[in-house]
Structure formats: C-alpha cells, structure tokens
Design an enzyme around this catalytic site. Structure first.
Site, PDB file in Angstrom:
ATOM      1  N   ARG A 182       0.872  -1.174   0.000  1.00 43.60           N
ATOM      2  CA  ARG A 182       0.000   0.000   0.000  1.00 43.60           C
ATOM      3  C   ARG A 182       0.911   1.226   0.000  1.00 43.60           C
ATOM      4  O   ARG A 182       1.950   1.235   0.678  1.00 43.60           O
ATOM      5  CB  ARG A 182      -0.908   0.040   1.234  1.00 43.60           C
ATOM      6  CG  ARG A 182      -2.077  -0.946   1.216  1.00 43.60           C
ATOM      7  CD  ARG A 182      -3.179  -0.565   0.219  1.00 43.60           C
ATOM      8  NE  ARG A 182      -4.303  -1.490   0.267  1.00 43.60           N
ATOM      9  CZ  ARG A 182      -4.480  -2.517  -0.565  1.00 43.60           C
ATOM     10  NH1 ARG A 182      -3.601  -2.751  -1.528  1.00 43.60           N
ATOM     11  NH2 ARG A 182      -5.546  -3.289  -0.457  1.00 43.60           N
ATOM     12  N   GLU A 234      -2.976   7.949  -3.805  1.00 39.88           N
ATOM     13  CA  GLU A 234      -3.614   7.418  -5.006  1.00 39.88           C
ATOM     14  C   GLU A 234      -4.978   8.052  -5.277  1.00 39.88           C
ATOM     15  O   GLU A 234      -5.748   8.204  -4.330  1.00 39.88           O
ATOM     16  CB  GLU A 234      -3.830   5.899  -4.798  1.00 39.88           C
ATOM     17  CG  GLU A 234      -3.006   5.060  -5.706  1.00 39.88           C
ATOM     18  CD  GLU A 234      -3.033   3.593  -5.303  1.00 39.88           C
ATOM     19  OE1 GLU A 234      -2.083   3.133  -4.667  1.00 39.88           O
ATOM     20  OE2 GLU A 234      -3.993   2.910  -5.644  1.00 39.88           O
ATOM     21  N   HIS A 276      -1.637   0.477  -9.892  1.00 39.38           N
ATOM     22  CA  HIS A 276      -2.236  -0.442  -8.904  1.00 39.38           C
ATOM     23  C   HIS A 276      -2.926  -1.633  -9.596  1.00 39.38           C
ATOM     24  O   HIS A 276      -4.150  -1.790  -9.509  1.00 39.38           O
ATOM     25  CB  HIS A 276      -3.229   0.316  -7.995  1.00 39.38           C
ATOM     26  CG  HIS A 276      -3.453  -0.389  -6.685  1.00 39.38           C
ATOM     27  ND1 HIS A 276      -3.808   0.275  -5.537  1.00 39.38           N
ATOM     28  CD2 HIS A 276      -3.384  -1.710  -6.356  1.00 39.38           C
ATOM     29  CE1 HIS A 276      -3.948  -0.609  -4.560  1.00 39.38           C
ATOM     30  NE2 HIS A 276      -3.695  -1.817  -5.028  1.00 39.38           N
TER      31      HIS A 276
HETATM   32  P1  NAD Z   1      -0.615 -11.468   4.805  1.00 40.80           P
HETATM   33  O1  NAD Z   1      -1.445 -11.075   5.977  1.00 40.80           O
HETATM   34  O2  NAD Z   1      -0.573 -12.900   4.408  1.00 40.80           O
HETATM   35  O3  NAD Z   1       0.898 -10.980   5.040  1.00 40.80           O
HETATM   36  C1  NAD Z   1       1.262  -9.802   5.674  1.00 40.80           C
HETATM   37  C2  NAD Z   1       2.511 -10.100   6.513  1.00 40.80           C
HETATM   38  O4  NAD Z   1       3.030  -8.867   7.010  1.00 40.80           O
HETATM   39  C3  NAD Z   1       2.219 -10.989   7.731  1.00 40.80           C
HETATM   40  O5  NAD Z   1       3.073 -12.100   7.732  1.00 40.80           O
HETATM   41  C4  NAD Z   1       2.486 -10.072   8.917  1.00 40.80           C
HETATM   42  O6  NAD Z   1       2.977 -10.760  10.046  1.00 40.80           O
HETATM   43  C5  NAD Z   1       3.508  -9.121   8.321  1.00 40.80           C
HETATM   44  N1  NAD Z   1       3.681  -7.862   9.031  1.00 40.80           N
HETATM   45  C6  NAD Z   1       2.745  -7.103   9.646  1.00 40.80           C
HETATM   46  N2  NAD Z   1       3.316  -6.009  10.189  1.00 40.80           N
HETATM   47  C7  NAD Z   1       4.649  -6.084   9.910  1.00 40.80           C
HETATM   48  C8  NAD Z   1       5.763  -5.255  10.195  1.00 40.80           C
HETATM   49  N3  NAD Z   1       5.620  -4.108  10.886  1.00 40.80           N
HETATM   50  N4  NAD Z   1       6.972  -5.629   9.740  1.00 40.80           N
HETATM   51  C9  NAD Z   1       7.128  -6.784   9.056  1.00 40.80           C
HETATM   52  N5  NAD Z   1       6.108  -7.608   8.758  1.00 40.80           N
HETATM   53  C10 NAD Z   1       4.888  -7.269   9.184  1.00 40.80           C
HETATM   54  O7  NAD Z   1      -1.137 -10.563   3.607  1.00 40.80           O
HETATM   55  P2  NAD Z   1      -0.931 -10.814   2.026  1.00 40.80           P
HETATM   56  O8  NAD Z   1      -2.079 -11.578   1.497  1.00 40.80           O
HETATM   57  O9  NAD Z   1       0.463 -11.286   1.778  1.00 40.80           O
HETATM   58  O10 NAD Z   1      -1.098  -9.295   1.496  1.00 40.80           O
HETATM   59  C11 NAD Z   1      -0.195  -8.294   1.941  1.00 40.80           C
HETATM   60  C12 NAD Z   1      -0.677  -6.924   1.504  1.00 40.80           C
HETATM   61  O11 NAD Z   1      -0.487  -6.768   0.117  1.00 40.80           O
HETATM   62  C13 NAD Z   1      -2.174  -6.657   1.706  1.00 40.80           C
HETATM   63  O12 NAD Z   1      -2.472  -6.215   3.007  1.00 40.80           O
HETATM   64  C14 NAD Z   1      -2.477  -5.602   0.663  1.00 40.80           C
HETATM   65  O13 NAD Z   1      -2.415  -4.324   1.249  1.00 40.80           O
HETATM   66  C15 NAD Z   1      -1.352  -5.768  -0.367  1.00 40.80           C
HETATM   67  N6  NAD Z   1      -1.844  -6.169  -1.694  1.00 40.80           N
HETATM   68  C16 NAD Z   1      -1.684  -5.342  -2.756  1.00 40.80           C
HETATM   69  C17 NAD Z   1      -2.092  -5.729  -4.018  1.00 40.80           C
HETATM   70  C18 NAD Z   1      -1.932  -4.823  -5.215  1.00 40.80           C
HETATM   71  O14 NAD Z   1      -2.805  -4.798  -6.062  1.00 40.80           O
HETATM   72  N7  NAD Z   1      -0.840  -4.109  -5.347  1.00 40.80           N
HETATM   73  C19 NAD Z   1      -2.686  -6.980  -4.210  1.00 40.80           C
HETATM   74  C20 NAD Z   1      -2.841  -7.798  -3.121  1.00 40.80           C
HETATM   75  C21 NAD Z   1      -2.424  -7.389  -1.856  1.00 40.80           C
END
Ligand code: NAD
Length: 320
Positions: free
Chosen positions: A238, A267, A285
């Site tokens: 994000r 955005e 995005h």
């Molecule tokens: P997920 O919950 O499986 O993984 C997130 C990870 O981040 C977890 O393992 C968590 O422990 C870790 N985390 C949380 N806070 C942290 C910190 N301060 N430092 C280090 N690690 C930390 O989620 P996911 O399915 O892998 O998705 C991740 C993110 O990707 C979503 O929240 C979304 O915002 C973003 N996303 C973006 C797009 C896009 O179109 N660009 C698409 C899908 C997801």
C-alpha cells in the site's frame, strides 16, 4: 422482503450471479468510477449489505449513518479502507479476499522488480520515441539478479510467493516479519533478520505488509539512508507504507538505485517528482489485475456477503 445489497462498482459478473442466485436484490453502481462519500451513502441507504472496493472509504462517520448494514464484503485482501473496529462496535462483520490473489500479486511484484532492475519502462519509452539507432555496449545497463540478496518485508502469503519466484533467479533471501516463516527458512534457505539488517544487506527490498498505523511510513528517510546505493525498492503493498517525499529525495540524490511502485501514497495522485524520475517504474495499482484473479475475488467477496446476509459469520471475517 428481499435482502438488498449495494455493489459500489462494476465487478466481474460471477460475483453478481452468486448474490442474485442467493435471492438478493442487487444494485450496482452503474458508473465505472469511484463514488464520492455522499454517493456511496445514497447507494447504501436502506440496504442490508455492501460489497465494496479498496477505493471506498468506510469510516466511523459512514458507519454511524449506515448502521442498518448487516455486513460489508471488501473485494481486496487489504482492508485499510475500512474502520473495522468501528464496524465491530456496531456488530457489523467485515470480510476480505485472502489467498485468491496471492499468485497474481506475486507475479506482478516480480515483473516490476525485473522491470526496475533492467530499466524496461525507460528503454521502451526511448524506443517508442524513435531514439533507438542500434545496439550499444553501454545502452541501458541495469542491475543483475542472480547471487543478489532479496529482502522481504512482510513474509505472509504474497511475501512468501515472491520468495518462491526469486529461486528461479538464484537469489538469497532475508526477511523481516513478527512471525517466523518456515517455507522461507526451510525450503528456500531464507534467514529472518531485524529490519535494519535487512535494509543494509539487501540488493532488492520488496514490501508486503498490510497498511496499519504501525506500518505507515515504515520506509522513510532514515530507512532509505540505510539501504545500499545500488539497491532497489519495490512496493506492491500500500502506498502509505513508504514516505513518498523521502523516496523522491532518495532517488533524486542517488541514495538508492531505483524504485518499482504499483501503489502510491495519495492514489490516484502521483508525486510529480516520481513522474520525472527515470529510475522509477510506475504502475496503476494492477497487482491483482488478471481476469481469473478478479473473478475469484468477486466470487469470494460475494460468498462472504451471502453468509453475512444469512446472519452467519463470513468465512473470511476480519473483525468479529
Ligand atoms: P498477509 O497477511 O498474508 O501478510 C502480511 C505479513 O506482514 C504478515 O506475515 C504479517 O505478520 C507481516 N507484518 C505485519 N506487520 C509487519 C511489520 N511491521 N513488519 C514486518 N512484517 C509485518 O497478507 P498478504 O495476502 O500477503 O497481502 C499483503 C498486503 O499486500 C495486503 O495487506 C495488501 O495491502 C497488499 N496487496 C496489494 C495488491 C496490489 O494490487 N498491489 C494486491 C494484493 C495485496
């Protein structure tokens, strides 16, 4: 009386079909654009459920006025656009769409990483501008991937899938996450390190944390200064996870080599500094934007909403 739901924007038909087959009266925003807060409120007025997108802001003020809602299904895995605690206080369940977009998001992250290292956008712009006069020994030299260190910040579903992709490029993996990741450690020989170690040792840093108060500006000027001058920053999580002003300064002064961004702090506004920097590869995005993935996301959001409308806990509840 039929259950009524509002869908805040046109989504793949498969999602609407699931809602209609469950006997619901479905109203879809007929315009293919983000609704204003007022328009979203008008759409939701008197409805039992809402299927919304990451571009819709569902805050405390909205929920106060729309307290008749019995459920909100977000068609995204990230749900930073919704005040999920305020929804929980009103007993409104909120769901997301985890897992179904992991591979598409990881593919896009990898494409962006390679495009940034090998200067693909810049090179294509040059060719289209008619400037290509033939092969050159110093033309568009980029950075190597094999043998280099990939630093994964946030080793959840997408972070892990990006790690898997790096193996085809024979990269070393380090990661930072509050939880240990046994796939990265045991199958991919990855090492869990502190954030500062990751910043200092990585040649490529890729961000996969959710946006929370804790991760807002996780990467700012202090962190960018700790990175290698030859390193690249990739962000498909994000926008606000990165302090964009600090990133522009770091790229302009050569503190880091380049950045690949699919998401932006304000955005759809793009920092003008980024637009003028050739070392930044910028995408609108599109992390989960494949036909199959968006279809699965629409179906998953719809199934969650159907459960909520029946008074059941949705399979992908994030707040209750
Ligand atoms: P997920 O919950 O499986 O993984 C997130 C990870 O981040 C977890 O393992 C968590 O422990 C870790 N985390 C949380 N806070 C942290 C910190 N301060 N430092 C280090 N690690 C930390 O989620 P996911 O399915 O892998 O998705 C991740 C993110 O990707 C979503 O929240 C979304 O915002 C973003 N996303 C973006 C797009 C896009 O179109 N660009 C698409 C899908 C997801």
């Amino acid at each position: 009386m039929k259950t009524t739901v509002f869908v805040s924007r046109k989504i793949p038909r498969a999602g609407i079909d699931i809602l209609e087959e469950a006997g619901m009266a479905v109203e879809v925003n007929p315009e293919d654009r983000v609704l204003t807060a007022e328009e979203l409120m008008v759409g939701c007025r008197g409805k039992d459920g809402l299927l919304c997108l990451l571009t819709d802001t569902i805050d405390r003020a909205f929920l106060k006025k729309m307290s008749q809602l019995k459920g909100i299904a977000n068609m995204a895995v990230g749900y930073n656009n919704i005040d999920v605690n305020a929804a929980a206080e009103r007993g409104i369940p909120v769901s997301n769409t985890p897992g179904v977009l992991t591979e598409a998001a990881a593919d896009l992250t990898w494409a962006l990483l390679v495009a940034t290292a090998r200067r693909l956008s810049e090179a294509e712009r040059y060719l289209r501008a008619g400037e290509f006069t033939g092969w050159g020994p110093l033309l568009f030299l980029g950075g190597d991937l094999p043998g280099r260190t990939l630093g994964i910040i946030g080793a959840g579903r997408i972070g892990t899938a990006v790690g898997v992709r790096s193996q085809g490029f024979r990269m070393k993996i380090i990661y930072t996450d509050p939880n240990r990741n046994m796939v990265l450690e045991e199958e991919l020989d990855g090492r869990r390190v502190e954030l500062d170690t990751l910043l200092a040792q990585s040649d490529f840093i890729t961000l996969h944390v959710p946006l929370t108060e804790e991760t807002r500006h996780l990467i700012g000027s202090r962190e960018l200064r700790r990175m290698k001058k030859t390193a690249y920053l990739i962000n498909t999580s994000r926008g606000p996870v990165v302090d964009e002003e600090a990133l522009v300064e770091a790229l302009q002064s050569g503190e880091i080599a380049g950045a690949g961004l699919d998401v932006f702090e304000k955005e759809p506004h793009i920092h003008p500094g980024l637009l003028s920097l050739p070392s930044a590869v910028l995408l609108p995005h599109i992390g989960s934007a494949t036909i199959e993935t968006r279809t699965r996301m629409a179906e998953m959001a719809a199934r969650n909403l159907v459960a909520m409308m029946k008074g059941e806990r949705p399979p992908d509840c994030v707040n209750l």
